[in-house]
Design a protein around this motif. Structure first.
Motif, short mmCIF file in Angstrom:
data_model
loop_
_atom_site.label_atom_id
_atom_site.label_comp_id
_atom_site.label_asym_id
_atom_site.label_seq_id
_atom_site.Cartn_x
_atom_site.Cartn_y
_atom_site.Cartn_z
N UNK A 44 0.93 -1.14 -0.16
CA UNK A 44 -0.17 0.14 -0.05
C UNK A 44 0.88 1.12 -0.12
N UNK A 45 2.10 0.99 0.30
CA UNK A 45 2.80 2.34 0.68
C UNK A 45 3.35 2.87 -0.70
N UNK A 46 3.98 1.93 -1.51
CA UNK A 46 4.23 2.33 -3.13
C UNK A 46 3.01 3.09 -3.83
N UNK A 47 2.04 2.15 -3.65
CA UNK A 47 0.63 2.45 -4.23
C UNK A 47 0.19 3.79 -3.95
N UNK A 48 0.44 4.27 -2.73
CA UNK A 48 -0.08 5.61 -2.23
C UNK A 48 0.71 6.74 -2.87
N UNK A 49 1.98 6.58 -3.41
CA UNK A 49 2.56 7.64 -4.12
C UNK A 49 2.34 7.50 -5.62
N UNK A 50 1.34 6.72 -6.02
CA UNK A 50 1.04 6.61 -7.52
C UNK A 50 0.48 8.12 -8.14
N UNK A 51 0.86 8.25 -9.36
CA UNK A 51 0.30 9.41 -9.93
C UNK A 51 -1.05 9.15 -10.82
N UNK A 52 -1.38 7.79 -11.01
CA UNK A 52 -2.35 7.28 -11.64
C UNK A 52 -3.94 7.30 -10.90
N UNK A 53 -4.80 7.36 -11.57
CA UNK A 53 -6.15 7.30 -10.85
C UNK A 53 -6.68 5.98 -11.00
N UNK A 54 -5.68 4.83 -11.04
CA UNK A 54 -6.22 3.67 -11.14
C UNK A 54 -5.55 2.85 -10.07
N UNK A 55 -5.95 1.42 -9.80
CA UNK A 55 -5.27 0.65 -8.62
C UNK A 55 -4.17 -0.13 -9.54
N UNK A 56 -3.68 0.48 -10.65
CA UNK A 56 -2.61 -0.40 -11.32
C UNK A 56 -1.24 -0.48 -10.48
#
Lengths: 268, 288
Positions: free
Chosen positions: A34-46
């Motif tokens: 969840x931590x890398x995911x939280x820094x994503x720029x995209x509006x999906x769960x990719x």
């Protein structure tokens, strides 16, 4: 089960070591995505994310829905912790020191919320709270969560009551302290670590509770886990990744603080 | 002061301190027991008095299948967590105080970490094109879809339930006298045989506590199945949730809930003599 490798007199065999390492990885690693995911720029769960940003943290702290659910969760959590601590400490003293009919039954009752199937408890409470007009109210959340938190407070206080020497109280009394003074000066400081960890357990229990909260929620009163649940099921809202990361960090801290306090106390 | 009056005062004190349990008991009776009794009662009375809800469970063609699937999944999860956790708990007993502390903390961290965060993590891992799919593809296994299947739910549940297995296991193993094992090996029993004949039976109370705890909790687990599962392969908790949320069918949901409660109480009654799961867990959590 690879257990035969632990045959050495001291230390663990390599097979057991490897097993332990895999279990540790299994315990901790999945949650950390969840931590890398939280820094994503995209509006999906990719996952893993291709581009990075802080937009989901910004969204978390500026969105009304997320902030109000966080505030509700903290409010409910603190009220639950306070209420469950008062009720649980009193009950723990009664169960530890009282001699009365029904003690065993009360002990069982006090542990029951830990083990009854979660969905059944949630639906049962929901059905009754609908009639009592407690759904969608902070009072409703607090009462429901308190029943789940009481067992943790009772165990935590019972452990610290069982671990100490009652003769210090007798000594205080024989030196002329009245019961109130004895309680305040002797008993309370000795059980305080147990009370503190009971408070923390109760708070986290409430903060983390999803199932009852899903049923009791209304659009106006909902807790953070409910908001997180909806952000997966109703809309694809990666703000949940930021919220999850913050929760992981926060619960870890809440857990570590009483541990450290207790450790320091036991070494001093 | 005469010793007699002090003793009498202590006796009255003991009677009085018992009343301190009253507020907590009252709260639990009103907001925990009463709702459970009500929902079971409604399964017999809502919409009409009788066994209608139970008969329709038997005859609606899906409920029985869902119940079996739930029991099977809960059993599978309990077996897997036991197999994974047993060596870990055993290793804990072989460590020094520091090592034990660290290994306990490593179990408690996920135990107290947000359930929603952990389920969301599994959602990410199991989604189409996700990490698990890529890992499986890398070792040549293609076409496995975890999200929406019972397997996907079970994998996540095993991980979520691990602490509930490790803690009671460790609690029980910790009280085993290891010298018995040394005695067996020094008398010529090979290690695996000594382990099987001496250690395993002694660790049985912990195994039963952990197993029954994980089994019972898995029966009523709602979040993981409803996020990672699908209506086509529903577990009882999902069906209860759907009946209440979409249909306000408290009678039907209550009947399914009552079945879960009965299974829970049966399991508890079976293991009660040897192990008390809730107490074992709470003690383990607290001692850590």
């Amino acid at each position: 089960m690879p257990k035969a490798t632990g045959a050495g007199e001291n230390g663990l065999g390599w097979g057991l070591r490897a097993w332990v390492a895999v279990v540790v990885l299994l315990l901790l690693a999945p949650t950390l995505v969840v931590i890398p995911m939280s820094f994503s720029a995209s509006a999906t769960f990719a996952f893993p994310p291709r581009n990075w940003s802080l937009r989901w943290y910004e969204q978390f702290f500026t969105s009304d829905a997320w902030m109000s659910s966080l505030v509700t969760s903290l409010e409910v959590g603190l009220l639950v912790a306070a209420l469950a601590t008062v009720l649980g400490v009193a009950a723990a003293f009664a169960l530890d020191r009282g001699r009365f009919v029904g003690r065993g039954a009360i002990r069982t009752l006090a542990m029951a919320p830990m083990i009854m199937p979660g969905i059944v408890v949630a639906v049962a409470i929901y059905a009754v709270f609908l009639r009592w007009h407690l759904t969608g109210t902070v009072t409703g959340f607090v009462l429901a969560h308190t029943t789940l938190a009481i067992p943790f407070v009772i165990t935590s206080v019972t452990t610290s009551l069982a671990g100490y020497d009652r003769t210090v109280e007798t000594a205080a009394a024989s030196l002329g302290a009245n019961p109130a003074t004895t309680f305040r000066r002797i008993t309370l400081p000795l059980v305080l670590p147990g009370v503190a960890s009971g408070f923390a357990f109760a708070f986290v229990t409430s903060l983390d509770e999803v199932v009852i909260a899903l049923f009791l929620q209304t659009p106006n009163v909902r807790t953070l886990p409910v908001q997180m649940y909806d952000s997966i099921t109703l809309q694809i809202d990666p703000t949940i990744a930021a919220a999850s990361s913050l929760m992981v960090v926060a619960t870890t801290l809440v857990l570590l603080i009483p541990q450290l306090l207790r450790r320091r106390r036991s070494t001093s | 002061m005469a010793a007699g009056t002090a003793g009498a005062r202590r006796a009255t004190g003991r009677a009085l301190v018992g009343w301190f349990a009253l507020p907590a008991t009252a709260v639990l009776l009103v907001f925990f027991c009463y709702p459970l009794i009500t929902i079971v009662w409604r399964s017999f009375s809502d919409p009409t008095l009788g066994f209608g809800n139970y008969l329709s469970l038997l005859h609606d063609g899906t409920s029985v299948r869902v119940l079996w699937r739930t029991l099977y999944t809960a059993m599978l999860v309990a077996v897997c967590t036991l197999v994974i956790a047993y060596p870990y708990a055993y290793a804990m007993t072989r460590m020094g105080p520091r090592g034990r502390g660290i290994m306990t903390l490593l179990v408690l961290l996920p135990f107290w970490t947000s359930l929603m965060a952990r389920n969301f993590a599994w959602y990410l891992l199991e989604q189409r094109g996700g990490v698990v799919e890529k890992l499986l593809a890398a070792i040549g296994i293609n076409g496995v879809e975890l999200l929406g299947s019972v397997a996907g739910v079970a994998v996540a549940m095993v991980q979520v339930m691990l602490p509930y297995m490790v803690l009671p296991l460790y609690s029980s193993m910790n009280s085993i006298d290891r010298r018995l094992l040394d005695a067996a090996t020094s008398l010529g029993a090979p290690w695996p045989r000594a382990f099987r004949k001496v250690y395993l039976p002694l660790s049985l109370p912990g195994v039963l506590s952990g197993f029954s705890l994980v089994f019972i909790m898995s029966l009523g687990f709602y979040i993981t199945p409803s996020l990672l599962g699908s209506p086509q392969q529903a577990l009882v908790s999902q069906v209860i949730g759907i009946r209440v949320n979409n249909l306000l069918d408290f009678g039907g949901a209550g009947a399914l809930g009552a079945v879960l409660l009965v299974v829970t109480l049966l399991v508890l009654a079976l293991v009660n003599r040897l192990a008390r799961p809730a107490a074992a867990l709470s003690q383990a959590v607290d001692r850590a």
